[in-house]
Design a protein around this motif. Sequence first.
Motif, PDB file in Angstrom:
ATOM      1  N   PRO A 113     -11.126  87.908  11.262  1.00 27.25           N
ATOM      2  CA  PRO A 113     -11.460  89.096  12.056  1.00 27.25           C
ATOM      3  C   PRO A 113     -12.775  89.746  11.660  1.00 27.25           C
ATOM      4  CG  PRO A 113      -9.763  89.612  10.448  1.00 27.25           C
ATOM      5  CD  PRO A 113     -10.015  88.132  10.347  1.00 27.25           C
ATOM      6  N   ILE A 114     -13.352  90.432  12.633  1.00 32.02           N
ATOM      7  CA  ILE A 114     -14.505  91.308  12.433  1.00 32.02           C
ATOM      8  C   ILE A 114     -14.000  92.722  12.715  1.00 32.02           C
ATOM      9  CG2 ILE A 114     -16.795  91.997  13.247  1.00 32.02           C
ATOM     10  CD1 ILE A 114     -17.123  89.118  14.359  1.00 32.02           C
ATOM     11  N   THR A 115     -14.240  93.627  11.783  1.00 36.71           N
ATOM     12  CA  THR A 115     -13.892  95.021  12.019  1.00 36.71           C
ATOM     13  C   THR A 115     -15.168  95.862  12.018  1.00 36.71           C
ATOM     14  OG1 THR A 115     -13.468  95.348   9.660  1.00 36.71           O
ATOM     15  CG2 THR A 115     -11.561  94.860  11.046  1.00 36.71           C
ATOM     16  N   ILE A 116     -15.081  97.009  12.632  1.00 41.54           N
ATOM     17  CA  ILE A 116     -16.237  97.893  12.781  1.00 41.54           C
ATOM     18  C   ILE A 116     -16.545  98.591  11.456  1.00 41.54           C
ATOM     19  CG2 ILE A 116     -17.092  99.978  13.924  1.00 41.54           C
ATOM     20  CD1 ILE A 116     -17.117  97.585  15.787  1.00 41.54           C
ATOM     21  N   ALA A 117     -17.747  98.353  10.962  1.00 39.42           N
ATOM     22  CA  ALA A 117     -18.270  99.013   9.765  1.00 39.42           C
ATOM     23  C   ALA A 117     -19.230 100.107  10.226  1.00 39.42           C
ATOM     24  CB  ALA A 117     -18.983  97.993   8.876  1.00 39.42           C
ATOM     25  N   PRO A 118     -19.607 101.034   9.343  1.00 39.90           N
ATOM     26  CA  PRO A 118     -20.495 102.126   9.772  1.00 39.90           C
ATOM     27  C   PRO A 118     -21.759 101.683  10.525  1.00 39.90           C
ATOM     28  CG  PRO A 118     -19.595 102.638   7.627  1.00 39.90           C
ATOM     29  CD  PRO A 118     -19.144 101.227   7.959  1.00 39.90           C
ATOM     30  N   PRO A 119     -22.484 100.646  10.085  1.00 38.98           N
ATOM     31  CA  PRO A 119     -23.700 100.279  10.840  1.00 38.98           C
ATOM     32  C   PRO A 119     -23.414  99.797  12.265  1.00 38.98           C
ATOM     33  CG  PRO A 119     -23.729  99.266   8.657  1.00 38.98           C
ATOM     34  CD  PRO A 119     -22.363  99.865   8.851  1.00 38.98           C
ATOM     35  N   CYS A 120     -22.216  99.276  12.489  1.00 40.56           N
ATOM     36  CA  CYS A 120     -21.861  98.744  13.810  1.00 40.56           C
ATOM     37  C   CYS A 120     -21.774  99.829  14.873  1.00 40.56           C
ATOM     38  CB  CYS A 120     -20.517  98.020  13.749  1.00 40.56           C
ATOM     39  SG  CYS A 120     -20.376  96.746  12.491  1.00 40.56           S
ATOM     40  N   LEU A 121     -21.470 101.053  14.438  1.00 45.34           N
ATOM     41  CA  LEU A 121     -21.243 102.137  15.388  1.00 45.34           C
ATOM     42  C   LEU A 121     -22.472 102.468  16.228  1.00 45.34           C
ATOM     43  CD1 LEU A 121     -19.062 104.463  13.143  1.00 45.34           C
ATOM     44  CD2 LEU A 121     -18.297 103.067  15.086  1.00 45.34           C
ATOM     45  N   ALA A 122     -23.665 102.202  15.707  1.00 47.27           N
ATOM     46  CA  ALA A 122     -24.892 102.518  16.455  1.00 47.27           C
ATOM     47  C   ALA A 122     -24.948 101.778  17.788  1.00 47.27           C
ATOM     48  CB  ALA A 122     -26.120 102.184  15.608  1.00 47.27           C
ATOM     49  N   TYR A 161     -15.846 101.542  20.261  1.00 44.38           N
ATOM     50  CA  TYR A 161     -15.066 101.286  19.053  1.00 44.38           C
ATOM     51  C   TYR A 161     -15.155 102.437  18.067  1.00 44.38           C
ATOM     52  CZ  TYR A 161     -14.567  96.459  20.562  1.00 44.38           C
ATOM     53  OH  TYR A 161     -14.251  95.337  21.272  1.00 44.38           O
ATOM     54  N   GLN A 162     -14.155 102.489  17.178  1.00 41.72           N
ATOM     55  CA  GLN A 162     -14.117 103.454  16.087  1.00 41.72           C
ATOM     56  C   GLN A 162     -14.212 102.707  14.758  1.00 41.72           C
ATOM     57  OE1 GLN A 162     -10.499 105.681  16.474  1.00 41.72           O
ATOM     58  NE2 GLN A 162     -11.024 106.479  18.483  1.00 41.72           N
TER      59      GLN A 162
END
Length: 177
Positions: free
Chosen positions: A120-129, A155-156
Amino acid sequence: MRLMILPLLILPTLAQTAPAPAERGAQLLTPFKMELKQTLMKGLEEGPESAVTLCQQEAPAIARRHSNNGIQMGRSSDKLRSPENRPPAWVEPILSQFQRGELTPVTVEITKETTGYAEPITIAPPCLACHGQQIANETRALLSHYYPEDEATGYQLGQWRGLFWVEFPTESAQKGG
């Protein structure tokens, strides 16, 4: 004394065995994931718009560079940003499993000669941009330009985003039989 020597004789044999398919799949994906992350982080240093451009131009090339010698790899999701990231057929049931929250890496036998591995890939802080709920207007405009059918937003932090996958020859296929 003989009992103490026996484990020493077994150790070299164990060290020479091939890694388990799940371990091998994870090992094969590591350089791909690292290069992709480095590229995206470099882009983010210059701003989200740069990251979008780099991702659009470089991510497919990175996957191709790491796909050789019977190995194929990529990324996919149930919410695609790019149609090029549609999952291979064997990945579709794993996407469903991950959608249900079962986020344990999966290894499958695709054929007698080919193994598949996905994690899996989960949302990390840099992804939120670029994948979050609040995306800057300039970034959103660029995403719309490069990815007119983009579904990969909203996403969150920590949420499941998609998966990395790799197909590779089984140990017996590599040995020629």
